[in-house]
Design a protein around this motif. Sequence first.
Motif, short mmCIF file in Angstrom:
data_model
loop_
_atom_site.label_atom_id
_atom_site.label_comp_id
_atom_site.label_asym_id
_atom_site.label_seq_id
_atom_site.Cartn_x
_atom_site.Cartn_y
_atom_site.Cartn_z
N UNK A 82 15.48 13.67 -0.19
CA UNK A 82 14.75 13.98 1.03
C UNK A 82 13.39 13.28 0.95
N UNK A 83 13.21 12.28 1.81
CA UNK A 83 11.94 11.56 1.89
C UNK A 83 10.96 12.47 2.62
N UNK A 84 10.06 13.06 1.88
CA UNK A 84 9.19 14.12 2.37
C UNK A 84 7.79 13.59 2.65
N UNK A 85 7.54 13.25 3.92
CA UNK A 85 6.19 12.85 4.32
C UNK A 85 5.52 13.91 5.17
N UNK A 86 6.22 15.02 5.42
CA UNK A 86 5.61 16.13 6.14
C UNK A 86 5.36 15.88 7.60
N UNK A 87 6.13 14.95 8.18
CA UNK A 87 5.90 14.64 9.59
C UNK A 87 7.11 13.94 10.20
N UNK A 88 7.12 13.93 11.53
CA UNK A 88 8.08 13.11 12.26
C UNK A 88 7.38 11.77 12.50
N UNK A 89 7.37 10.93 11.47
CA UNK A 89 6.61 9.68 11.53
C UNK A 89 7.07 8.77 12.66
N UNK A 90 8.37 8.67 12.85
CA UNK A 90 8.87 7.77 13.90
C UNK A 90 8.35 8.18 15.28
N UNK A 91 8.19 9.49 15.50
CA UNK A 91 7.65 9.95 16.78
C UNK A 91 6.18 9.58 16.91
N UNK A 92 5.44 9.68 15.83
CA UNK A 92 4.03 9.28 15.85
C UNK A 92 3.91 7.78 16.12
N UNK A 93 4.73 6.99 15.44
CA UNK A 93 4.68 5.54 15.64
C UNK A 93 5.07 5.17 17.07
N UNK A 94 6.06 5.84 17.62
CA UNK A 94 6.47 5.58 19.00
C UNK A 94 5.37 5.97 19.97
N UNK A 95 4.73 7.10 19.73
CA UNK A 95 3.62 7.54 20.57
C UNK A 95 2.51 6.50 20.57
N UNK A 96 2.17 5.98 19.39
CA UNK A 96 1.13 4.97 19.29
C UNK A 96 1.53 3.67 20.00
N UNK A 97 2.78 3.29 19.85
CA UNK A 97 3.26 2.05 20.46
C UNK A 97 3.23 2.10 21.98
N UNK A 98 3.47 3.28 22.54
CA UNK A 98 3.52 3.41 24.00
C UNK A 98 2.17 3.74 24.62
N UNK A 99 1.19 4.03 23.79
CA UNK A 99 -0.14 4.31 24.31
C UNK A 99 -0.20 5.65 25.02
N UNK A 100 -1.13 5.78 25.92
CA UNK A 100 -1.29 7.04 26.65
C UNK A 100 -2.32 7.92 25.99
N UNK A 106 -5.15 10.41 19.28
CA UNK A 106 -4.49 10.61 17.98
C UNK A 106 -4.08 12.07 17.80
N UNK A 107 -3.60 12.66 18.88
CA UNK A 107 -3.15 14.04 18.88
C UNK A 107 -1.63 14.05 18.90
N UNK A 108 -1.04 14.49 17.81
CA UNK A 108 0.42 14.46 17.66
C UNK A 108 0.96 15.89 17.64
N UNK A 109 1.08 16.48 18.80
CA UNK A 109 1.53 17.87 18.90
C UNK A 109 2.99 17.99 18.49
N UNK A 110 3.26 18.93 17.58
CA UNK A 110 4.62 19.21 17.16
C UNK A 110 5.25 18.15 16.28
N UNK A 111 4.45 17.23 15.74
CA UNK A 111 5.01 16.13 14.94
C UNK A 111 4.71 16.27 13.46
N UNK A 112 4.05 17.34 13.07
CA UNK A 112 3.76 17.58 11.66
C UNK A 112 4.61 18.73 11.14
N UNK A 113 5.20 18.54 9.99
CA UNK A 113 5.99 19.58 9.34
C UNK A 113 5.10 20.26 8.30
N UNK A 114 4.06 20.92 8.80
CA UNK A 114 3.06 21.50 7.91
C UNK A 114 2.66 22.88 8.41
N UNK A 115 2.05 23.62 7.50
CA UNK A 115 1.51 24.95 7.78
C UNK A 115 2.57 25.86 8.38
N UNK A 116 3.51 26.31 7.61
CA UNK A 116 3.64 26.05 6.18
C UNK A 116 4.37 24.73 5.91
#
Length: 168
Positions: A82-100, A106-116
């Motif tokens: 399990x490659x554990x980076x604690x996030x949905x990185x591809x969604x963050x990268x897609x968000x950045x690529x599409x702008x908006x 740099x607000x990534x709602x629901x894209x972090x697998x943290x707390x806990x």
Amino acid sequence: MVVEEAITLGLPLRRALRIDRPGHYLHTIGGGLGWGIGAAVGARLGRPDLPVVAVVGDGCATFGMHGLWTAAHQRTPVLVVVANNGEYRTLKQTTLAHGGAAARSRTFLGMDLAEPRLDWASLATGLGVTATRVTAAADLAAVVAEADRLSAPLLVDLAVAPLAEDER
């Protein structure tokens, strides 16, 4: 055999591995999340002569972790990384690529697998699978080199750096 469901890690993985042997590299394009662990268990049950290593992202694994119980129940000697980076990185990268607005702030709602933070070793153990955490490439290589000697499933919680601030 490698079963890969690691969206962002899959690209460099496919460049590093030999993927031209039929039946030795399983990957899907698009579709749903969570098929990788179950596919790896099924692949090993169908090909008991062939060691199977699943490489799944932590986001994908959250959708299919119940496959670990099946692996334990069937005593299927499959290695699940399990490659554990604690996030949905591809969604963050897609968000950045599409702008908006989300990309600008740099607000990534629901894209972090943290707390806990997900504790993959505890989750695996709770489903009957032995687990270990790896933080160095050499340690991962040593575990993967032993995949053909497994007698039961093993989960490797692979520490992967999250999206860096300068990438955001």
